[in-house]
Design an enzyme around this catalytic site. Structure first.
Site, mmCIF file in Angstrom:
data_model
loop_
_atom_site.group_PDB
_atom_site.id
_atom_site.type_symbol
_atom_site.label_atom_id
_atom_site.label_comp_id
_atom_site.label_asym_id
_atom_site.label_seq_id
_atom_site.Cartn_x
_atom_site.Cartn_y
_atom_site.Cartn_z
ATOM 1 N N ARG A 69 0.794 -1.252 0.000
ATOM 2 C CA ARG A 69 0.000 0.000 0.000
ATOM 3 C C ARG A 69 0.816 1.286 0.000
ATOM 4 N NH1 ARG A 69 -4.104 -3.166 -1.418
ATOM 5 N NH2 ARG A 69 -5.156 -4.222 0.282
ATOM 6 N N ASN A 99 -0.790 -2.075 -7.153
ATOM 7 C CA ASN A 99 -2.009 -1.258 -6.999
ATOM 8 C C ASN A 99 -1.881 -0.272 -5.839
ATOM 9 O OD1 ASN A 99 -2.187 -3.372 -5.140
ATOM 10 N ND2 ASN A 99 -4.387 -3.659 -5.381
ATOM 11 N N HIS A 184 -3.787 -11.786 -12.694
ATOM 12 C CA HIS A 184 -5.024 -11.788 -11.897
ATOM 13 C C HIS A 184 -6.159 -12.140 -12.857
ATOM 14 C CE1 HIS A 184 -7.930 -9.783 -8.937
ATOM 15 N NE2 HIS A 184 -8.644 -9.831 -10.051
ATOM 16 N N HIS A 237 -3.393 -16.402 -7.161
ATOM 17 C CA HIS A 237 -4.508 -16.805 -6.283
ATOM 18 C C HIS A 237 -5.577 -17.693 -6.940
ATOM 19 C CE1 HIS A 237 -6.163 -13.230 -8.210
ATOM 20 N NE2 HIS A 237 -5.626 -12.382 -7.367
ATOM 21 N N ASN A 283 -10.974 -11.439 -2.907
ATOM 22 C CA ASN A 283 -11.122 -11.649 -4.341
ATOM 23 C C ASN A 283 -9.888 -12.366 -4.897
ATOM 24 O OD1 ASN A 283 -12.100 -11.488 -6.936
ATOM 25 N ND2 ASN A 283 -11.291 -9.427 -7.296
ATOM 26 N N ASP A 310 -1.092 -13.233 -0.759
ATOM 27 C CA ASP A 310 -2.005 -12.171 -1.201
ATOM 28 C C ASP A 310 -2.329 -11.247 -0.018
ATOM 29 O OD1 ASP A 310 -3.627 -10.519 -2.655
ATOM 30 O OD2 ASP A 310 -5.147 -12.020 -3.134
ATOM 31 N N HIS A 314 -6.283 -3.935 5.085
ATOM 32 C CA HIS A 314 -7.228 -2.815 4.972
ATOM 33 C C HIS A 314 -7.460 -2.250 6.366
ATOM 34 C CE1 HIS A 314 -8.235 -3.287 0.756
ATOM 35 N NE2 HIS A 314 -8.415 -4.583 0.931
ATOM 36 N N PHE A 328 -12.300 -5.933 -0.585
ATOM 37 C CA PHE A 328 -11.801 -7.306 -0.712
ATOM 38 C C PHE A 328 -10.389 -7.378 -0.122
ATOM 39 C CE2 PHE A 328 -14.779 -7.146 -4.355
ATOM 40 C CZ PHE A 328 -15.436 -8.365 -4.223
HETATM 41 O O1 DOR Z 1 -8.853 -9.576 -2.138
HETATM 42 C C1 DOR Z 1 -8.073 -8.947 -2.840
HETATM 43 N N1 DOR Z 1 -7.499 -7.823 -2.383
HETATM 44 N N2 DOR Z 1 -7.804 -9.367 -4.075
HETATM 45 C C2 DOR Z 1 -7.085 -8.641 -4.937
HETATM 46 O O2 DOR Z 1 -6.892 -9.081 -6.047
HETATM 47 C C3 DOR Z 1 -6.573 -7.317 -4.543
HETATM 48 C C4 DOR Z 1 -6.421 -7.214 -3.090
HETATM 49 C C5 DOR Z 1 -6.217 -5.810 -2.596
HETATM 50 O O3 DOR Z 1 -5.412 -5.081 -3.169
HETATM 51 O O4 DOR Z 1 -6.831 -5.440 -1.591
#
Ligand code: DOR
Length: 430
Positions: A69, A99, A184, A237, A283, A310, A314, A328
């Site tokens: 992040r 990302n 992905h 994943h 996800n 993965d 958050h 997700f």
């Molecule tokens: O659950 C997920 N979170 N799947 C992803 O592909 C991205 C990831 C995220 O960046 O939070």
């Protein structure tokens, strides 16, 4: 954190090295940040000893799928907190997804990540650059510049590349640089609006589902493109039995494909969602018991090459909301090893295969130095206590992301020392 230098004598541990097939009690000598000796008994004066009787001494674990992040979402995780959490999880190297904000789609962002990580005494960080600018799935990112700055692969993870022509060009481009396209797989039209696996639980709870086919059609497409272009693709994943069947087919044909599974897909099914606990929202989604069993079996057989966490931290702001609205992701870098060792304890994986999937195979997929305890290798070493039981307690997690579906689980097996180039970056209890 204890760090008394780069020379160590690790005494009497059980060496498990998938790169040589060795599984034996031995002493291991580290000098100047490299492995310099491995023998039944080594004596050396004036060197720090680590007593490892009853412990496993394995090639440093490598997590090729984390989200730190940073830059942009530092309230969820930073490179510093992410690396500290990874070290506690037993990892000596990590690959960071793109990302971020801004997206890692230029050499400048890749440079920022590499330089920031260098200032941390922790696991090595390898950025994965974006495939497309802004991860929008349209124009290609500055792939050459990112590779020059240290990117080891490209991926739009978090998002699929929906346009097949763009994906084809990305694969051709990646081939020139000898890097894998890390994939992905999700058809956005099929997954749109979904939060959990489409099946019996989604029907019962009235939550819109994501069908397994949303992953499988993209796995199939990208295997066809990999066959066309000859590029190494690495599928991320994997969550469904159908995806496993496709990969098996492709490997038999000689298509250059590798793949990974996340610990949560090995440990949980969509039934976990019945709690409405948003930490189960991920996800691709948690799927059925049949899928879970197929994933475990494929991992044991080597059809699935690696385990990758993965790690998707958050904040409460994104998770303490209605299920449909929650982000997700699972914060997984500190529980990954414990979940894999659960499968070892249940007799589903051998210790050798577990370590291969978490070290030797990931090194091979990303072409990283490591994944081996051979003399001359850098001293990236994880020491595991296979008997240590511990409770998953989010408030004790080092990651800023407390979003784990494993709260309260008692796991058996933990990293007690994590060593990177001979430096101890984690020692249990310090
Ligand atoms: O659950 C997920 N979170 N799947 C992803 O592909 C991205 C990831 C995220 O960046 O939070």
């Amino acid at each position: 954190m204890t760090n008394m230098g780069k020379d160590w004598l690790i005494k009497g541990g059980t060496i498990i090295d998938p790169s040589t097939g060795a599984q034996e009690v031995a002493d291991l000598l580290v000098e100047g940040g490299r492995i310099t000796g491995i023998a039944p008994s080594i004596t050396k004066e004036g060197i720090h000893a680590i007593e490892a009787q009853g412990l496993w001494v394995v090639p440093g674990l490598i997590d090729i799928h984390v989200h730190f992040r940073d830059p942009g979402y530092e309230y969820k995780e930073t490179i510093e907190t992410g690396l500290a959490a990874a070290a506690a999880g037993g990892f000596t190297q990590v690959c960071c997804m793109a990302n971020t904000l801004p997206v890692n789609d230029t050499g400048a962002i890749t440079f920022y990540m590499v330089e920031k990580a260098k200032k941390v005494e922790g696991p090595l960080l390898h950025p994965v650059g974006a495939i497309t600018k802004g991860q929008k799935g349209e124009g290609l990112a500055e792939i050459g510049d990112m590779v020059d700055q240290g990117a080891v692969a490209i991926s739009d993870d978090g998002n699929p590349v929906m346009n097949s022509e763009v994906m084809r060009r990305a694969m051709e481009y990646a081939s020139h640089f000898g890097i894998p396209v890390v994939d992905h797989c999700e058809d956005k039209n099929l997954s749109a609006g979904g939060s959990i696996h489409e099946g019996e639980v989604s029907a019962r709870l009235g939550i819109k589902g994501i069908p397994a086919a949303s992953e499988e059609v993209m796995v199939a497409r990208d295997l066809c493109l990999a066959r066309q272009t000859g590029t190494h693709i690495h599928i991320q994943h994997l969550s469904s039995r159908g995806s496993v069947e496709l990969i098996k087919w492709a490997k038999e044909l000689g298509i250059h494909v590798t793949c990974e599974v996340a610990p949560h897909h090995l440990a949980l099914t969509h039934n976990a969602v019945e709690s409405y606990d948003t930490s189960t929202k991920v996800n691709p989604p948690l799927r059925t018991e049949e899928d879970r069993q197929a994933l475990i079996e494929a991992l044991a057989q080597g059809i699935i090459d690696c385990v990758a966490s993965d790690h998707a931290p958050h904040s409460l702001k994104e998770k303490d909301v209605e299920y449909d609205l929650a982000a997700f992701g699972i914060s997984g870098v500190e529980t990954a090893l414990g979940i894999v060792l659960k499968l070892v304890n249940e007799g589903r994986l051998t210790p050798m295969r577990a370590i291969e999937a978490m070290s030797t195979s990931p090194a091979r997929v990303m072409k990283l130095e490591g994944g081996s305890l051979k003399v001359g290798q850098p001293a990236h070493i994880t020491i595991i206590d296979p008997e240590k039981t511990w409770l998953v307690e989010p408030e004790k997690m080092i990651s800023k992301g407390k979003n784990t579906p494993f709260t309260g689980w008692e796991l058996k097996g933990k990293a007690v020392v994590t060593m990177v180039e001979g430096k101890v970056v984690w020692r249990e209890g310090d």
